[in-house]
Scaffold this active site. Sequence first.
Site, PDB file in Angstrom:
ATOM      1  N   LYS A   1       4.179   6.016  -6.497  1.00  0.00           N
ATOM      2  CA  LYS A   1       4.914   5.441  -5.363  1.00  0.00           C
ATOM      3  C   LYS A   1       6.214   4.787  -5.851  1.00  0.00           C
ATOM      4  CE  LYS A   1       4.031   2.122  -1.588  1.00  0.00           C
ATOM      5  NZ  LYS A   1       2.991   1.239  -1.013  1.00  0.00           N
TER       6      LYS A   1
ATOM      7  N   SER B   1       2.442   1.275   3.798  1.00  0.00           N
ATOM      8  CA  SER B   1       3.699   1.704   3.227  1.00  0.00           C
ATOM      9  C   SER B   1       3.571   2.906   2.292  1.00  0.00           C
ATOM     10  CB  SER B   1       4.347   0.542   2.461  1.00  0.00           C
ATOM     11  OG  SER B   1       3.586   0.164   1.338  1.00  0.00           O
TER      12      SER B   1
ATOM     13  N   SER C   1      -1.406  -1.300   2.993  1.00  0.00           N
ATOM     14  CA  SER C   1      -0.558  -0.154   2.664  1.00  0.00           C
ATOM     15  C   SER C   1      -1.235   0.983   1.926  1.00  0.00           C
ATOM     16  CB  SER C   1       0.653  -0.631   1.842  1.00  0.00           C
ATOM     17  OG  SER C   1       1.497  -1.423   2.633  1.00  0.00           O
TER      18      SER C   1
END
Length: 471
Positions: free
Chosen positions: A83, A158, A182
Site C-alpha cells: 500500500k 483506505s 481501512s
Amino acid sequence: MTTFDERTIVHAFRDDALGEHDAVGLAAAIRRGEVSPAEAARAAQERVRAIDARLGAVQAHVDNPAPAAATDGAFAGVPAFVKDNTDYQGLPTGHGSAAFRPRAARRHAPFTQQLLSSGVTVLGKTRLPEFGFNASTEYDGAEPVRNPWNTGYSAGGSSGGSAALVAAGAVPIAHANDGGGSIRIPAACCGLVGLKPSRGRVVGSDLGRRLPIDIVSDGIVSRSVRDTAAFLAAAETHRRSPALPPVGLVEGPSERRLRIGFLLDSPNGVHSDAATRAAVTETVATLERLGHTVEPVELDMDPNFTDDFLTYWGLLSFLLGVSGRTLGADFDRRRMDGLSRGLREDYLRKWRRTPGVLRRLKRAKEAHAAAFRRLDLVLSPVLAHTTPPIGHLSPTVPYTQLIERLLAYVAFTPLDNIVGTPSLSLPSASATTQGLPIGVMFSARPGDERKLLETAFELEADRPFRRIQDQ
C-alpha cells in the site's frame, strides 16, 4: 471523468500460472516446481495490465520485480503489492496526496521487511485516499479506485487499491493497514477476508509509536481464510510480540463451541440498513446451527466516542499539515483534499479539548472488556449500510455533508482501533441487488486472533465465499 456501465464486473482470472490459486495454494505449486516465481510474477503483471485501466488500483510498478530473499517463506514467490503509505525501497510513497511530490524511499519500512520475510514478490504500490482518511478510495481531480464486483461502486478505503486487485484476481494477497477500518472496510466492499490484528501483533510504524494512541495495524487482504492465517503465522516467525500470546499457524476450525454476542446497530446509535441486518442475522443462524451460543449484546460506549474519534482524526490531519515537509520539500497543506483540510480545520476549533478526548478514548477499553467477560466473540456489521456508489464519499462533497455520510457508514470499526483489539471482516452469504458483497465483522479480546480465525475457517467451510469469476 471516465464513465463506466454501473453493472460492469471486472476480473482477471484465466488459465495461466496463477490459475485460481490463493496465496497458500500458489506457494505450494511453486515449491513443487509446477510454477516458477518468475512465471507467477509475469502472470500477475499481465493480469494487472488487463484490468487496471478499469479499476485504477495501482499507484506505482516495480520495474524489475524479484522474489524476496526468503525462499523458504510461507508465500515464497507469491506476487503481491504494498500500500502506498508504506515505504518500499526505490519507490516513492505518496500517501494518496497531491499536496507534495514524493521522494523515492531509501529503505523498506519495518512492516515491509516483515511482509518480505514471508517470501512475496512485490510488484508495486496500491492506491489509497489521501492519508488514508476516507472510507472510499476517491480523489479530487483523479480517477477513483473502482469495485471489481460492480465498477459503478466504491472499493472501500483506505486500502481500496489492494482490495480491488485481490478481489479481481490480479494477485492473491496485498498489503493493507487499518486506522479506523481501512482493512475491514474494503474487505467488506470487495468480498474479502480482512483481519486487523491486535495492537502490537505485527511490527509498528514510526508514526504509530509517536502518537498518543497508536490506532494503526498492518496486515493483508485475501480471498481465503487460510491466506490470512498463514500471513499471521509468517509475521510471527519474523517477529513475535512479547506482550501477546502467540497465535501460531491456524489451519482450521476448533471443536470448542463459543459464546458469541451480536449487535445489529452501532453502540453510538447508528442503525444499519435492511440488507446489512439480514447478513448479520443469517450469520447468527449459521453459527447457532453449528452449535455456538449466540445472544444479543449491548456495548456500553461513551456517548462522546464518535465525536472524540473524529477529533482524534482531526489531530492526525493537523499533525500531517505541520510535519508535511518530512514527506516532500514542496508540501503545501493548502493542496490537501477537502476531507483532510476539513478535519484539520475542525480540529483547530476544538484543540483545547484534546486532553479530555484522549482520556475518554483510552477509557474505551474498560467498556469493551466488560462486554467480553462472558463472551468469546462479538459479531456485528462491518459497515452500517451497503457499499455506496462512486461519488457518495468523494472528497469533493462539502465537508459537513461528507462527515455526516461517513459517520452514518463507518459506525462499527473504529472501536477496535482505539482499544487495540483484533477484528475480522468476513464475506457473508448475502449480496446487494447490485451484486456487491456484504461483510460481517467479528471482534475478540486483545491477542485472541486464534478464535477469530478458527471461527472464520468454520464459516468458510460451511458456506464457501462467493467468487467473482462465477458471476
